[in-house]
Scaffold this motif. Structure first.
Motif, PDB file in Angstrom:
ATOM      1  N   GLY A  46       0.836  -1.199   0.000  1.00 23.92           N
ATOM      2  CA  GLY A  46       0.000   0.000   0.000  1.00 23.92           C
ATOM      3  C   GLY A  46       0.861   1.234   0.000  1.00 23.92           C
ATOM      4  O   GLY A  46       2.048   1.183  -0.324  1.00 23.92           O
ATOM      5  N   CYS A  47       0.216   2.302   0.379  1.00 15.57           N
ATOM      6  CA  CYS A  47       0.889   3.594   0.352  1.00 15.57           C
ATOM      7  C   CYS A  47       2.049   3.603   1.340  1.00 15.57           C
ATOM      8  O   CYS A  47       1.933   3.045   2.425  1.00 15.57           O
ATOM      9  N   VAL A  48       3.148   4.201   0.967  1.00 22.88           N
ATOM     10  CA  VAL A  48       4.311   4.312   1.849  1.00 22.88           C
ATOM     11  C   VAL A  48       4.529   5.789   2.157  1.00 22.88           C
ATOM     12  O   VAL A  48       4.553   6.618   1.255  1.00 22.88           O
ATOM     13  N   GLY A  49       4.672   6.065   3.462  1.00 25.75           N
ATOM     14  CA  GLY A  49       4.908   7.454   3.879  1.00 25.75           C
ATOM     15  C   GLY A  49       3.710   8.344   3.680  1.00 25.75           C
ATOM     16  O   GLY A  49       3.851   9.536   3.405  1.00 25.75           O
ATOM     17  N   CYS A  50       2.502   7.755   3.788  1.00 24.52           N
ATOM     18  CA  CYS A  50       1.296   8.536   3.520  1.00 24.52           C
ATOM     19  C   CYS A  50       0.633   8.974   4.817  1.00 24.52           C
ATOM     20  O   CYS A  50       0.755   8.279   5.798  1.00 24.52           O
ATOM     21  N   PRO A  51      -0.107  10.063   4.836  1.00 21.49           N
ATOM     22  CA  PRO A  51      -0.259  10.959   3.687  1.00 21.49           C
ATOM     23  C   PRO A  51       0.989  11.808   3.490  1.00 21.49           C
ATOM     24  O   PRO A  51       1.606  12.231   4.465  1.00 21.49           O
ATOM     25  N   VAL A  52       1.353  12.016   2.224  1.00 25.88           N
ATOM     26  CA  VAL A  52       2.479  12.896   1.942  1.00 25.88           C
ATOM     27  C   VAL A  52       1.994  14.335   2.011  1.00 25.88           C
ATOM     28  O   VAL A  52       0.794  14.587   2.097  1.00 25.88           O
ATOM     29  N   LYS A  53       2.936  15.259   1.962  1.00 30.71           N
ATOM     30  CA  LYS A  53       2.573  16.677   2.013  1.00 30.71           C
ATOM     31  C   LYS A  53       1.731  17.040   0.790  1.00 30.71           C
ATOM     32  O   LYS A  53       1.969  16.529  -0.294  1.00 30.71           O
ATOM     33  N   PRO A  54       0.758  17.946   0.962  1.00 27.67           N
ATOM     34  CA  PRO A  54       0.010  18.408  -0.209  1.00 27.67           C
ATOM     35  C   PRO A  54       0.955  19.027  -1.235  1.00 27.67           C
ATOM     36  O   PRO A  54       1.981  19.592  -0.871  1.00 27.67           O
ATOM     37  N   LEU A  55       0.592  18.882  -2.519  1.00 27.45           N
ATOM     38  CA  LEU A  55       1.401  19.449  -3.615  1.00 27.45           C
ATOM     39  C   LEU A  55       0.689  20.682  -4.154  1.00 27.45           C
ATOM     40  O   LEU A  55      -0.434  20.585  -4.647  1.00 27.45           O
ATOM     41  N   GLY A  56       1.342  21.810  -4.075  1.00 22.15           N
ATOM     42  CA  GLY A  56       0.770  23.038  -4.622  1.00 22.15           C
ATOM     43  C   GLY A  56       0.930  23.081  -6.130  1.00 22.15           C
ATOM     44  O   GLY A  56       1.692  22.304  -6.701  1.00 22.15           O
ATOM     45  N   PRO A  57       0.221  23.999  -6.802  1.00 19.71           N
ATOM     46  CA  PRO A  57       0.350  24.119  -8.261  1.00 19.71           C
ATOM     47  C   PRO A  57       1.814  24.307  -8.662  1.00 19.71           C
ATOM     48  O   PRO A  57       2.522  25.102  -8.072  1.00 19.71           O
ATOM     49  N   GLY A  58       2.261  23.530  -9.646  1.00 19.19           N
ATOM     50  CA  GLY A  58       3.626  23.640 -10.152  1.00 19.19           C
ATOM     51  C   GLY A  58       4.655  22.854  -9.361  1.00 19.19           C
ATOM     52  O   GLY A  58       5.772  22.674  -9.814  1.00 19.19           O
ATOM     53  N   GLU A  59       4.296  22.388  -8.170  1.00 16.38           N
ATOM     54  CA  GLU A  59       5.279  21.691  -7.331  1.00 16.38           C
ATOM     55  C   GLU A  59       5.499  20.255  -7.802  1.00 16.38           C
ATOM     56  O   GLU A  59       4.604  19.622  -8.354  1.00 16.38           O
ATOM     57  N   VAL A  60       6.720  19.765  -7.541  1.00 13.89           N
ATOM     58  CA  VAL A  60       7.079  18.385  -7.851  1.00 13.89           C
ATOM     59  C   VAL A  60       7.371  17.687  -6.530  1.00 13.89           C
ATOM     60  O   VAL A  60       7.996  18.262  -5.642  1.00 13.89           O
ATOM     61  N   GLY A  61       6.870  16.464  -6.388  1.00 16.21           N
ATOM     62  CA  GLY A  61       7.112  15.730  -5.150  1.00 16.21           C
ATOM     63  C   GLY A  61       7.245  14.241  -5.424  1.00 16.21           C
ATOM     64  O   GLY A  61       7.116  13.784  -6.561  1.00 16.21           O
ATOM     65  N   GLU A  62       7.535  13.511  -4.365  1.00 11.18           N
ATOM     66  CA  GLU A  62       7.679  12.062  -4.488  1.00 11.18           C
ATOM     67  C   GLU A  62       6.558  11.365  -3.733  1.00 11.18           C
ATOM     68  O   GLU A  62       6.187  11.767  -2.635  1.00 11.18           O
ATOM     69  N   VAL A  63       6.031  10.307  -4.344  1.00 11.24           N
ATOM     70  CA  VAL A  63       5.033   9.467  -3.687  1.00 11.24           C
ATOM     71  C   VAL A  63       5.514   8.028  -3.810  1.00 11.24           C
ATOM     72  O   VAL A  63       6.260   7.703  -4.736  1.00 11.24           O
ATOM     73  N   ALA A  64       5.100   7.179  -2.878  1.00 11.76           N
ATOM     74  CA  ALA A  64       5.629   5.813  -2.887  1.00 11.76           C
ATOM     75  C   ALA A  64       4.554   4.806  -2.514  1.00 11.76           C
ATOM     76  O   ALA A  64       3.556   5.138  -1.862  1.00 11.76           O
TER      77      ALA A  64
END
Ligand SMILES: [Ca+2]
Ligand SMILES: [Ca+2]
Ligand SMILES: [Ca+2]
Length: 393
Positions: A241-259
């Motif tokens: 399942g999800c790892v490290g969730c919930p991750v931080k919200p992503l604002g418009p234009g932002e790049v992030g990592e999900v696992a």
């Protein structure tokens, strides 16, 4: 999941039990009042995901008046306590179903009652269920449906207000539309909480106890915050399942990592490493095509020098891949494409094809000092591995 339209839980509870006494249309009380739909039957107690009220609707029958009405959301108690109020709306007299936007408040139909403020009154919004002597009070619609009337209109911040009247058997045809709202931002996750994620890349970043950890880079390409970015669970479902969730919200234009983790060799229900993943968030995506990305293979390299001269290269990949292996020795480029129909390990030899190239390398080997070479493996989506080798010290 479709938005749920629930007129009253009773509709489900009483389905399939034909009533002996015929229901009839009635009008709401004349003049200004707050009218509350009261259901006195049982309701279910299962845990529900957080939901938000999005719209309300009424079914107008024939013979009533037009006038202004306003939705009231009340705590579910005998005495009326307000939680939220909608704006005044114009309700036509013509029969039909009319739907209006609702105040967006957290909503659970089991702990909230709905009511209407009405000015003129006399609207054709009531189904009257006569008493049915053949039924006990737990199954008789004539007992379970009630209309509570408050005069004067409940104040906006009403607390513990006693009703003026209870009208037995009167069902107010008032329904609520509500949607899941997992991120609690008061935007319904099924139709309102819209955004646009783009999956940039993904790969198996790690193994833990037989579980592959898949990490993806995602960009918020839309204009709204994505509160719950993540990887959509692939089917068939395996453990993980999800790892490290919930991750931080992503604002418009932002790049992030999900696992996400997938059980491949571990204890429990096993699956396979997916070849592609889909990024998702709490609500609909306006451009779902770019949410899917194929996994980038992980390449590893081992090298050994050959006397021929040349280099032996052992390549491993964790995905089906086409790997281009190159070596640069003394200004000569040696290259070979290696096909992996499945994940695995192969050893190949890179040796000069022409006599000229072989002579060039041999000449370099005879000179004093070190001769270094670079071996590179490259595969799809930017996967690469590189080793430096020394032919002679
Ligand atoms: Ca939401
Ligand atoms: Ca949101
Ligand atoms: Ca998208």
């Amino acid at each position: 999941v479709r938005p749920s339209l629930v007129v009253l839980p009773a509709v489900v509870a009483l389905a399939g039990t034909a009533s002996a006494a015929a229901a009839e249309d009635r009008l709401t009380p004349s003049g200004p009042s707050t009218i509350r739909a009261m259901w006195l039957g049982p309701s279910t107690a299962e845990g529900r995901a957080p939901e938000v009220l999005t719209r309300w609707s009424v079914m107008v029958g024939a013979g009533g008046r037009a006038g202004r009405v306003r939705l009231r959301v009340l705590e579910s108690r005998e005495r009326a306590t307000g939680r939220a109020n909608g704006p005044w709306e114009w309700l036509p007299a013509e029969p039909g179903t009319y739907s209006f936007p609702a105040p967006h408040v957290p909503y659970d139909y089991r702990s909230n009652d709905l009511a209407l403020d009405q000015e003129a009154g006399g609207h054709a919004l009531i189904t009257f269920h006569p008493d049915d002597p053949g039924r006990d009070s737990f199954s008789d619609p004539g007992e379970l449906y009630n209309l509570d009337v408050f005069r004067p209109l409940l104040a906006d911040d009403a607390r513990d207000v006693e009703r003026s009247e209870r009208r037995k058997g009167e069902e107010l045809r008032l329904g609520a539309t509500f949607e899941r709202d997992l991120d609690g931002d008061a935007l319904g996750d099924e139709t309102e909480d819209v955004g646009d994620l783009t999956a940039l890349s993904a790969r198996v970043s790690e193994w833990r106890d037989g579980f592959a950890i898949i990490t993806a880079r995602v960009r918020n390409s839309g204009a709204t915050v994505r509160n719950l970015p993540g990887i959509v669970r692939p089917s068939p479902v395996s453990d993980g399942g999800c790892v490290g969730c919930p991750v931080k919200p992503l604002g418009p234009g932002e790049v992030g990592e999900v696992a996400m983790s997938v059980n491949v060799f571990g204890e429990g229900v096993r699956g396979v490493v997916p070849t592609r993943i889909e990024a998702g968030a709490e609500g609909p995506d306006t451009n779902p095509a770019d949410n899917v990305v194929e996994l980038t293979p992980n390449l590893t390299l081992k090298t050994a020098t050959l006397p021929t001269p040349g280099v032996a290269v052992t390549i491993s990949t964790d995905l089906p891949s086409t790997v281009l292996v190159t070596a640069r020795i003394a200004g000569v480029r040696l290259a070979r494409e290696v096909l992996f129909p499945t994940a695995g390990t192969r050893t190949i030899r890179l040796t000069p094809k022409t006599r000229t190239d072989r002579r060039r390398i041999n000449r370099a080997l005879r000179r004093r000092g070190r001769l270094r070479a670079i071996v590179t493996a490259e595969a799809e989506r930017g996967a690469s591995a590189r080793r430096r080798i020394v032919f002679r010290r």
